[in-house]
Design a protein around this motif. Sequence first.
Motif, mmCIF file in Angstrom:
data_model
loop_
_atom_site.group_PDB
_atom_site.id
_atom_site.type_symbol
_atom_site.label_atom_id
_atom_site.label_comp_id
_atom_site.label_asym_id
_atom_site.label_seq_id
_atom_site.Cartn_x
_atom_site.Cartn_y
_atom_site.Cartn_z
ATOM 1 N N VAL A 106 0.652 -1.148 0.375
ATOM 2 C CA VAL A 106 -0.566 -0.218 -0.023
ATOM 3 C C VAL A 106 0.784 1.409 -0.079
ATOM 4 C CG1 VAL A 106 -1.916 1.252 0.760
ATOM 5 C CG2 VAL A 106 -1.689 -1.415 1.322
ATOM 6 N N PHE A 107 2.084 1.167 0.420
ATOM 7 C CA PHE A 107 3.277 2.255 0.856
ATOM 8 C C PHE A 107 3.594 2.668 -0.258
ATOM 9 C CE2 PHE A 107 6.647 4.386 4.336
ATOM 10 C CZ PHE A 107 6.343 4.837 2.989
ATOM 11 N N ALA A 108 3.634 1.499 -0.750
ATOM 12 C CA ALA A 108 4.569 1.713 -2.827
ATOM 13 C C ALA A 108 3.404 2.157 -3.715
ATOM 14 C CB ALA A 108 4.587 0.066 -2.760
ATOM 15 N N ALA A 109 1.812 2.212 -3.228
ATOM 16 C CA ALA A 109 0.984 2.199 -4.594
ATOM 17 C C ALA A 109 0.860 4.188 -4.553
ATOM 18 C CB ALA A 109 -0.244 1.260 -4.079
ATOM 19 N N LEU A 110 1.102 4.095 -2.820
ATOM 20 C CA LEU A 110 0.955 5.024 -2.657
ATOM 21 C C LEU A 110 1.624 6.343 -3.121
ATOM 22 C CD1 LEU A 110 -0.925 5.836 0.533
ATOM 23 C CD2 LEU A 110 -1.735 5.914 -1.495
ATOM 24 N N VAL A 111 2.853 5.771 -3.027
ATOM 25 C CA VAL A 111 4.342 6.684 -3.742
ATOM 26 C C VAL A 111 4.247 6.826 -5.243
ATOM 27 C CG1 VAL A 111 6.548 6.666 -3.451
ATOM 28 C CG2 VAL A 111 6.218 6.380 -1.434
ATOM 29 N N LEU A 112 3.878 5.711 -5.433
ATOM 30 C CA LEU A 112 4.213 5.486 -6.944
ATOM 31 C C LEU A 112 3.017 6.678 -7.712
ATOM 32 C CD1 LEU A 112 4.962 1.969 -7.900
ATOM 33 C CD2 LEU A 112 6.165 3.639 -8.246
ATOM 34 N N SER A 113 1.889 6.773 -6.960
ATOM 35 C CA SER A 113 0.371 7.450 -7.272
ATOM 36 C C SER A 113 1.165 8.268 -7.092
ATOM 37 C CB SER A 113 -0.234 6.814 -7.048
ATOM 38 O OG SER A 113 -0.195 6.544 -5.930
ATOM 39 N N GLY A 114 1.985 9.278 -6.322
ATOM 40 C CA GLY A 114 1.985 11.301 -5.620
ATOM 41 C C GLY A 114 0.481 11.524 -4.969
ATOM 42 N N THR A 115 -0.127 10.254 -4.287
ATOM 43 C CA THR A 115 -0.785 11.003 -3.272
ATOM 44 C C THR A 115 -0.280 10.568 -1.846
ATOM 45 O OG1 THR A 115 -2.125 8.368 -3.551
ATOM 46 C CG2 THR A 115 -2.649 9.907 -5.193
ATOM 47 N N ALA A 116 0.639 10.022 -1.644
ATOM 48 C CA ALA A 116 1.623 9.508 -0.216
ATOM 49 C C ALA A 116 1.300 11.023 0.072
ATOM 50 C CB ALA A 116 2.331 8.802 -0.047
ATOM 51 N N GLN A 117 0.809 11.300 1.788
ATOM 52 C CA GLN A 117 1.040 11.806 2.501
ATOM 53 C C GLN A 117 1.215 11.720 3.648
ATOM 54 O OE1 GLN A 117 -3.144 14.136 3.614
ATOM 55 N NE2 GLN A 117 -3.758 13.356 1.317
ATOM 56 N N LEU A 118 1.707 11.963 4.634
ATOM 57 C CA LEU A 118 2.717 11.985 6.195
ATOM 58 C C LEU A 118 1.873 11.669 6.492
ATOM 59 C CD1 LEU A 118 5.422 12.716 7.993
ATOM 60 C CD2 LEU A 118 4.412 14.342 8.662
ATOM 61 N N TRP A 119 0.549 11.510 7.149
ATOM 62 C CA TRP A 119 -0.364 10.434 8.362
ATOM 63 C C TRP A 119 -0.196 9.146 7.388
ATOM 64 C CZ3 TRP A 119 -4.428 8.149 6.931
ATOM 65 C CH2 TRP A 119 -5.687 8.611 6.023
ATOM 66 N N HIS A 120 -0.217 9.332 6.098
ATOM 67 C CA HIS A 120 -0.460 7.755 5.216
ATOM 68 C C HIS A 120 0.734 7.056 5.782
ATOM 69 C CE1 HIS A 120 -3.592 9.649 1.469
ATOM 70 N NE2 HIS A 120 -3.880 8.814 3.151
#
Length: 452
Positions: A106-120
């Motif tokens: 999930v962490f990888a998917a958020l980073v790759l999609s550019g949607t990762a936030q600090l709380w994530h």
Amino acid sequence: MTTPAASPEPALRPARSRRPEWAGRNYLLLTAATVVTNLGAHGALIATTWAVFETGGSASDAGLVAMARFLPLVLFLLIGGAVADRIPRHRVMVAANALNCVSQAVFAALVLSGTAQLWHMMVLTALCGTGQAFFNPAAEGMLMSSVTGEQAGRAFAVYRMAMQGATIGGAALGGALVAFVGPGWVLAIDALAFAVAGGLRAFLDASGTPERAPSGGLLADLREGWQEFVSRPWLWSIVAQFSVVVGLIGAVEAVFGPLVARDELGGSRPWGVALAAFGVGTVLGAILMTRWKPRRMLFVGSLCVFPIALPSAALAVPLDAAGLTAAMFVSGVALEVFGVSWMTALHQEIPEDKLSRVSAYDWFGSTALLPVTTALAGPAEAAFGRSEALWGAATLMVVVTALVLLVPDVRNLTRRASTEQEQKAEEADTADEDEPAPLVSADAEGALGRNG
């Protein structure tokens, strides 16, 4: 004329596996899975920090993400140890790997999609830390149950050599991949590594584990583990020592080392080389311990804690890059001699059904001061000066190590394995090196071999 009796046809010589006796099926599965996870996890540690920076986060934000991983590890370790002594350890390990796999994916998917936030990132790394809290005591208990007493020291040394080698390779590969493909893909590789390692650990055989008596509940298990822990002066005194030592090493490596490298040595490269030298030292220390079996293992191991203060002293001077690298290398060798000696003592002295709980108290005690010492590193530098703070850290490591040597059990605990059995096993490992390869391979005899 009589015909001489035909000489009996020589019996076919059974194929002989070149795998040592102590390297049974469970041991090989555990070692292979550890290599896989360490290759992924140490690259992911670098990727996590860069993921924070790529989203616009600061160094403080990176520290918050690291803390989010660390706190659950400390909070759930004792529960994880009790759980691992209640149900089959390999199931706990597989479940922890599954949690780590999902959280990293999930962490990888958020980073790759550019949607990762600090709380994530904080929540997902906290889940990863929770998985490790349950995994570590179960893994240590399972490893210690997988080897024979006569060759436990050698088995642990080979295991740690493989683990440390994978750590070096994982960090180097992870750093390169972060630069070439970005942190998201490195996190995805880590998720895949957890999936592969969990699959390997699912094949662990727990049938040889002695049946455990009915438990009086989780709290009763924790009390029983605590009684086992405090009843052995050598155990709690060394854990108390390493609570200080590990805390100080954490502050030196996370705060002071990079600062000295930046201000005195010309940048991050000398510090990276020094860390690599430390890793090489741990591998060579493990190789040394495959042959060296000190009789008073805790006494020898504790003496080897003194050189662990060398990097702090080298940074306090500060020495040039070559001097710092040499100090890190020596401390790596010394730390591994202690590590193998410590695992051998636990294997010899702690009952099998309490190994995971005792391991949990060991992990908890050894890491408890890390958030305190890392948080106080900056204020200590401001109050006393960087060099003074580093000399203080080196001195404190030496003092607590000298104090632990005052404990009679630390000085006098001896290896109880049969010398005759060890000699026979060593001869079996090294004999017939000039023989041709067997007609039947180890794999054909039974995949990874019998359970050790």
